[in-house]
Structure formats: structure tokens, C-alpha cells
Design a protein around this motif. Structure first.
Motif, PDB file in Angstrom:
ATOM      1  N   THR A 146       0.929  -1.282  -0.011  1.00 28.41           N
ATOM      2  CA  THR A 146      -0.020  -0.054  -0.171  1.00 28.41           C
ATOM      3  C   THR A 146       0.737   1.303   0.005  1.00 28.41           C
ATOM      4  O   THR A 146       0.488   2.109  -0.666  1.00 28.41           O
ATOM      5  N   ASN A 147       1.922   1.269   0.925  1.00 31.10           N
ATOM      6  CA  ASN A 147       2.794   2.262   1.029  1.00 31.10           C
ATOM      7  C   ASN A 147       3.567   2.449  -0.366  1.00 31.10           C
ATOM      8  O   ASN A 147       3.483   3.809  -1.078  1.00 31.10           O
ATOM      9  N   GLN A 148       4.029   1.654  -0.963  1.00 26.67           N
ATOM     10  CA  GLN A 148       4.745   1.560  -2.409  1.00 26.67           C
ATOM     11  C   GLN A 148       3.890   2.285  -3.357  1.00 26.67           C
ATOM     12  O   GLN A 148       4.087   3.151  -4.205  1.00 26.67           O
ATOM     13  N   VAL A 149       2.519   1.751  -3.227  1.00 26.27           N
ATOM     14  CA  VAL A 149       1.742   2.304  -4.278  1.00 26.27           C
ATOM     15  C   VAL A 149       1.263   3.750  -4.151  1.00 26.27           C
ATOM     16  O   VAL A 149       1.243   4.563  -4.971  1.00 26.27           O
ATOM     17  N   LYS A 150       1.015   4.045  -2.891  1.00 26.03           N
ATOM     18  CA  LYS A 150       0.875   5.698  -2.572  1.00 26.03           C
ATOM     19  C   LYS A 150       1.757   6.395  -2.929  1.00 26.03           C
ATOM     20  O   LYS A 150       1.622   7.528  -3.588  1.00 26.03           O
ATOM     21  N   CYS A 151       3.007   5.980  -2.433  1.00 22.96           N
ATOM     22  CA  CYS A 151       4.230   6.874  -2.876  1.00 22.96           C
ATOM     23  C   CYS A 151       4.397   7.135  -4.257  1.00 22.96           C
ATOM     24  O   CYS A 151       4.872   8.203  -4.525  1.00 22.96           O
ATOM     25  N   GLY A 152       4.359   5.869  -5.073  1.00 24.16           N
ATOM     26  CA  GLY A 152       4.775   5.780  -6.428  1.00 24.16           C
ATOM     27  C   GLY A 152       3.609   6.676  -7.123  1.00 24.16           C
ATOM     28  O   GLY A 152       4.025   7.432  -8.238  1.00 24.16           O
ATOM     29  N   GLU A 187      -5.597 -11.476  -4.014  1.00 23.51           N
ATOM     30  CA  GLU A 187      -5.694 -10.697  -2.738  1.00 23.51           C
ATOM     31  C   GLU A 187      -4.957  -9.401  -2.830  1.00 23.51           C
ATOM     32  O   GLU A 187      -5.434  -8.263  -2.485  1.00 23.51           O
ATOM     33  N   VAL A 188      -3.865  -9.525  -3.153  1.00 21.81           N
ATOM     34  CA  VAL A 188      -2.991  -8.109  -2.990  1.00 21.81           C
ATOM     35  C   VAL A 188      -3.362  -7.331  -4.277  1.00 21.81           C
ATOM     36  O   VAL A 188      -3.299  -6.066  -4.024  1.00 21.81           O
ATOM     37  N   CYS A 189      -3.651  -7.781  -5.560  1.00 22.02           N
ATOM     38  CA  CYS A 189      -3.881  -6.888  -6.411  1.00 22.02           C
ATOM     39  C   CYS A 189      -4.986  -6.402  -6.199  1.00 22.02           C
ATOM     40  O   CYS A 189      -5.131  -5.173  -6.689  1.00 22.02           O
ATOM     41  N   GLY A 190      -5.895  -6.997  -5.543  1.00 19.98           N
ATOM     42  CA  GLY A 190      -7.354  -6.299  -5.124  1.00 19.98           C
ATOM     43  C   GLY A 190      -6.834  -5.224  -4.168  1.00 19.98           C
ATOM     44  O   GLY A 190      -7.628  -4.028  -4.046  1.00 19.98           O
ATOM     45  N   MET A 191      -5.932  -5.397  -3.241  1.00 19.93           N
ATOM     46  CA  MET A 191      -5.623  -4.517  -2.274  1.00 19.93           C
ATOM     47  C   MET A 191      -5.307  -3.022  -3.049  1.00 19.93           C
ATOM     48  O   MET A 191      -5.319  -1.945  -2.648  1.00 19.93           O
ATOM     49  N   VAL A 192      -4.407  -3.292  -4.112  1.00 17.05           N
ATOM     50  CA  VAL A 192      -3.822  -2.304  -4.864  1.00 17.05           C
ATOM     51  C   VAL A 192      -4.931  -1.653  -5.211  1.00 17.05           C
ATOM     52  O   VAL A 192      -4.741  -0.158  -5.332  1.00 17.05           O
ATOM     53  N   ARG A 193      -5.816  -2.141  -6.094  1.00 15.98           N
ATOM     54  CA  ARG A 193      -6.922  -1.495  -6.590  1.00 15.98           C
ATOM     55  C   ARG A 193      -7.885  -0.742  -5.731  1.00 15.98           C
ATOM     56  O   ARG A 193      -7.997   0.618  -5.905  1.00 15.98           O
ATOM     57  N   THR A 195      -6.539   0.694  -2.979  1.00 17.41           N
ATOM     58  CA  THR A 195      -5.615   1.654  -2.429  1.00 17.41           C
ATOM     59  C   THR A 195      -5.968   2.746  -3.367  1.00 17.41           C
ATOM     60  O   THR A 195      -6.119   4.052  -3.335  1.00 17.41           O
ATOM     61  N   VAL A 196      -5.916   2.252  -4.836  1.00 17.08           N
ATOM     62  CA  VAL A 196      -6.100   3.404  -5.956  1.00 17.08           C
ATOM     63  C   VAL A 196      -7.477   3.977  -5.724  1.00 17.08           C
ATOM     64  O   VAL A 196      -7.611   5.166  -5.860  1.00 17.08           O
ATOM     65  N   ALA A 197      -8.405   3.329  -5.729  1.00 18.39           N
ATOM     66  CA  ALA A 197      -9.766   3.630  -5.791  1.00 18.39           C
ATOM     67  C   ALA A 197     -10.140   4.681  -4.474  1.00 18.39           C
ATOM     68  O   ALA A 197     -10.465   5.791  -4.553  1.00 18.39           O
ATOM     69  N   GLY A 198      -9.276   4.493  -3.164  1.00 17.42           N
ATOM     70  CA  GLY A 198      -9.385   5.323  -2.063  1.00 17.42           C
ATOM     71  C   GLY A 198      -8.882   6.391  -2.560  1.00 17.42           C
ATOM     72  O   GLY A 198      -9.278   7.614  -2.054  1.00 17.42           O
ATOM     73  N   ALA A 199      -7.537   6.634  -2.981  1.00 18.61           N
ATOM     74  CA  ALA A 199      -6.888   8.044  -3.223  1.00 18.61           C
ATOM     75  C   ALA A 199      -7.466   8.671  -4.428  1.00 18.61           C
ATOM     76  O   ALA A 199      -7.222   9.923  -4.419  1.00 18.61           O
ATOM     77  N   PHE A 200      -7.834   7.940  -5.437  1.00 25.29           N
ATOM     78  CA  PHE A 200      -7.973   8.832  -6.802  1.00 25.29           C
ATOM     79  C   PHE A 200      -9.528   8.461  -7.149  1.00 25.29           C
ATOM     80  O   PHE A 200      -9.967   8.899  -8.388  1.00 25.29           O
ATOM     81  N   GLY A 201     -10.307   7.812  -6.589  1.00 24.98           N
ATOM     82  CA  GLY A 201     -11.790   7.359  -7.040  1.00 24.98           C
ATOM     83  C   GLY A 201     -12.178   6.131  -7.512  1.00 24.98           C
ATOM     84  O   GLY A 201     -11.303   5.619  -8.011  1.00 24.98           O
ATOM     85  N   ALA A 202     -13.397   5.954  -7.251  1.00 25.65           N
ATOM     86  CA  ALA A 202     -13.676   4.569  -7.420  1.00 25.65           C
ATOM     87  C   ALA A 202     -13.692   4.211  -8.890  1.00 25.65           C
ATOM     88  O   ALA A 202     -13.076   3.114  -9.358  1.00 25.65           O
ATOM     89  N   ASP A 203     -13.814   4.978 -10.053  1.00 24.26           N
ATOM     90  CA  ASP A 203     -13.634   5.016 -11.480  1.00 24.26           C
ATOM     91  C   ASP A 203     -12.326   4.534 -11.618  1.00 24.26           C
ATOM     92  O   ASP A 203     -11.977   3.712 -12.456  1.00 24.26           O
ATOM     93  N   VAL A 204     -11.321   5.349 -11.152  1.00 26.52           N
ATOM     94  CA  VAL A 204      -9.864   5.097 -11.396  1.00 26.52           C
ATOM     95  C   VAL A 204      -9.605   3.608 -10.912  1.00 26.52           C
ATOM     96  O   VAL A 204      -8.744   3.061 -11.512  1.00 26.52           O
ATOM     97  N   GLY A 205      -9.972   3.298  -9.663  1.00 27.21           N
ATOM     98  CA  GLY A 205      -9.611   1.830  -9.232  1.00 27.21           C
ATOM     99  C   GLY A 205     -10.269   0.741 -10.129  1.00 27.21           C
ATOM    100  O   GLY A 205      -9.467   0.154 -10.503  1.00 27.21           O
ATOM    101  N   GLU A 206     -11.211   1.225 -10.796  1.00 33.97           N
ATOM    102  CA  GLU A 206     -11.990   0.282 -11.610  1.00 33.97           C
ATOM    103  C   GLU A 206     -11.349   0.107 -12.816  1.00 33.97           C
ATOM    104  O   GLU A 206     -11.025  -0.670 -13.572  1.00 33.97           O
TER     105      GLU A 206
END
Ligand code: PGA
Length: 252
Positions: A146-152, A187-193, A195-206
Motif C-alpha cells: 500500500t505504501n509503495q503504491v501511494k508513494c509511487g 488478494e494483493v492485486c485487489g488491495m492495490v486496486r 488503495t488506488v480507488a481510495g486515493a483517486f476515486g472508484a472509477d480510477v480504481g475500476e
């Protein structure tokens, strides 16, 4: 809706002549198969020859680099800039592979600068993340990834993030022949998704494409690709043989 993307990371293998043979051998087996976006990522010095082979053979394959600097030019001995890649018609660039993080001191901040620069130059960043065995065994996978994705992805606009490909590559699975199970990888790929949805919106996560990488083979690719959160693969060793990589690309 999310087109699968399967990329071959050739790492530090193949002289230019062998690289051209590899891409020609691959294309002979996947020409006309467009259900998957296939990308080859040769070493820098092979890129001119592989790019020429792609153009000469009208091969609709993505051409990726394995790294780049974030600046366009300057006093950065040994580095390659986004403008240099664009001049060679490179389309994708792997950023923050664990080998670069572990062996060459790449940081999350550097990864973020590179991702921003790739997007600003119209290159598709394949941004890697993934935990070590020690981190997994001590229950830190979620925090680390999660941290790597948020920082990146720090300070990117939501519209830009949709254009990023995230590759989840657990370090313990890379080059070991011990792939993650499809369930664990999903499971981890879903977590990445999420994390991205939480930070940038559900559409972006999707819309985000998330690859799994680490000992992907023709034998495990279909199960991995059948998982809801896995949209592709980043393939090392198995991308060096045209018939093997072609079977991975045509996983269905
Ligand atoms: P591997 O490498 O497929 O050889 O495990 C994957 C990678 O490092 O991208």
C-alpha cells in the motif's frame, strides 16, 4: 473492459541479434491475436534493433524499456532519458522493479518522479511493487505494498493514474519458480486496486490495470488471469523463449 496486458521483462539478457530473433519468433506465434496487449521490454541497447524489427514486420507489440531517468537531459552519467526512449518509439517503461530497488538503491520518491515523467512524456509506466519474504512472513504485505503504491502515485491527477499499470511482484516469487497462488496474488492485486480507488476515486480504481509478476509460466497463467483483480502479467524468465512467452500471451 480492462484490456489484459502481458509484458516480457528480458532483464539483462539477449544481444541485439538474439533480441530480434526472439521478437520475430514471438510475433510468428501471436500475430493477429489482439485480445491481449503484449509488450516486450529488451535491454536499452537492443531497443533500436527490436524497434526496427517491429516496424519492418508491422508487429503490433508494445516496446518497453526497463528503466529511465526522470529528467529529459543533463549531467546524469549512465542514465537514459524519456526523450531518448520516445525517439526510439518506446511506448512503455518498467519503473521501480524490485531488482532496481534492491540492487541499485531506487527509492519510492525516485519511482514517483519517474512515473510522473513517464506520464508527462506519454509513456505507459509499469510501476512495480511487492513485498519480500521476510515482510510477508511478518504480516507486513499490506503495509509495504500500500505504501509503495501511494508513494509511487503521489501527487498524480486521477486521470493520469488510469494510464498507469501497476505490477504486483512479490520478491520471493521472482525467478524462484515459486509463483504466488492465484488466490494470494489476487488478494494483493485487489488491495492495490482498493488503495488506488481510495486515493483517486472508484472509477480510477475500476479502470486501473494490475499485473501479477513472479514465476509466471504457461502452466499457471490461465488461473492467474482468471482472477477478478489480475489484468495481466509481468514475465521474466519465461519471456525469453518465443514459444513459451507466446503460450503465456495466448493464455485463453
Ligand atoms: P520471473 O521474473 O518471471 O523470472 O519470476 C518476473 C520479473 O522480475 O518481472
Amino acid at each position: 473492459m480492462r484490456k489484459p496486458i502481458i509484458a516480457g521483462n528480458w532483464k539483462m539478457n539477449m544481444l541485439p541479434g538474439a533480441a530480434v530473433d526472439l521478437v520475430e519468433g514471438l510475433w510468428a506465434q501471436i500475430a493477429g491475436f489482439d485480445a491481449v496487449e503484449a509488450v516486450v521490454c529488451p535491454p536499452f541497447v537492443d531497443i533500436p534493433a527490436v524497434g526496427k524489427a517491429l516496424r519492418d514486420g508491422s508487429m503490433s507489440l508494445g516496446l518497453g524499456a526497463q528503466n529511465m531517468h526522470w529528467e529529459e537531459s543533463g549531467a546524469f552519467t549512465g542514465e537514459i532519458s524519456p526523450l531518448m526512449l520516445l525517439d526510439l518509439e518506446v511506448t512503455h517503461v518498467i519503473i521501480g522493479h524490485s531488482e532496481r530497488r534492491q540492487l541499485f538503491g531506487e527509492t519510492d520518491q525516485g519511482v514517483n518522479r519517474k512515473v510522473k515523467s513517464a506520464l508527462a512524456h506519454g509513456l505507459v509506466p509499469i510501476m512495480c511493487c511487492g513485498e519480500s519474504l521476510k515482510q510477508r512472513e511478518s504480516g507486513q504485505t499490506e503495509d509495504v505494498v500500500t505504501n509503495q503504491v501511494k508513494c509511487g502515485l503521489f501527487e498524480l491527477e486521477p486521470a493520469q493514474v488510469s494510464g498507469v499499470v501497476v505490477a504486483y511482484e512479490p520478491i520471493w516469487a521472482i525467478g524462484t519458480g515459486k509463483a504466488a497462488t492465484a488466490g494470494d496474488a489476487d488478494e494483493v492485486c485487489g488491495m492495490v486496486r482498493r488503495t488506488v480507488a481510495g486515493a483517486f476515486g472508484a472509477d480510477v480504481g475500476e479502470s486501473l490495470r494490475v499485473q501479477y509478476g513472479g514465476s509466471v509460466t504457461p502452466d499457471n497463467v490461465s488461473e492467474l488471469m482468471s482472477m477478478p483483480n489480475i489484468d495481466g502479467a509481468l514475465v521474466g524468465g519465461a519471456s525469453l523463449k518465443p514459444d513459451v512467452f507466446a503460450r503465456i500471451v495466448r493464455f485463453t
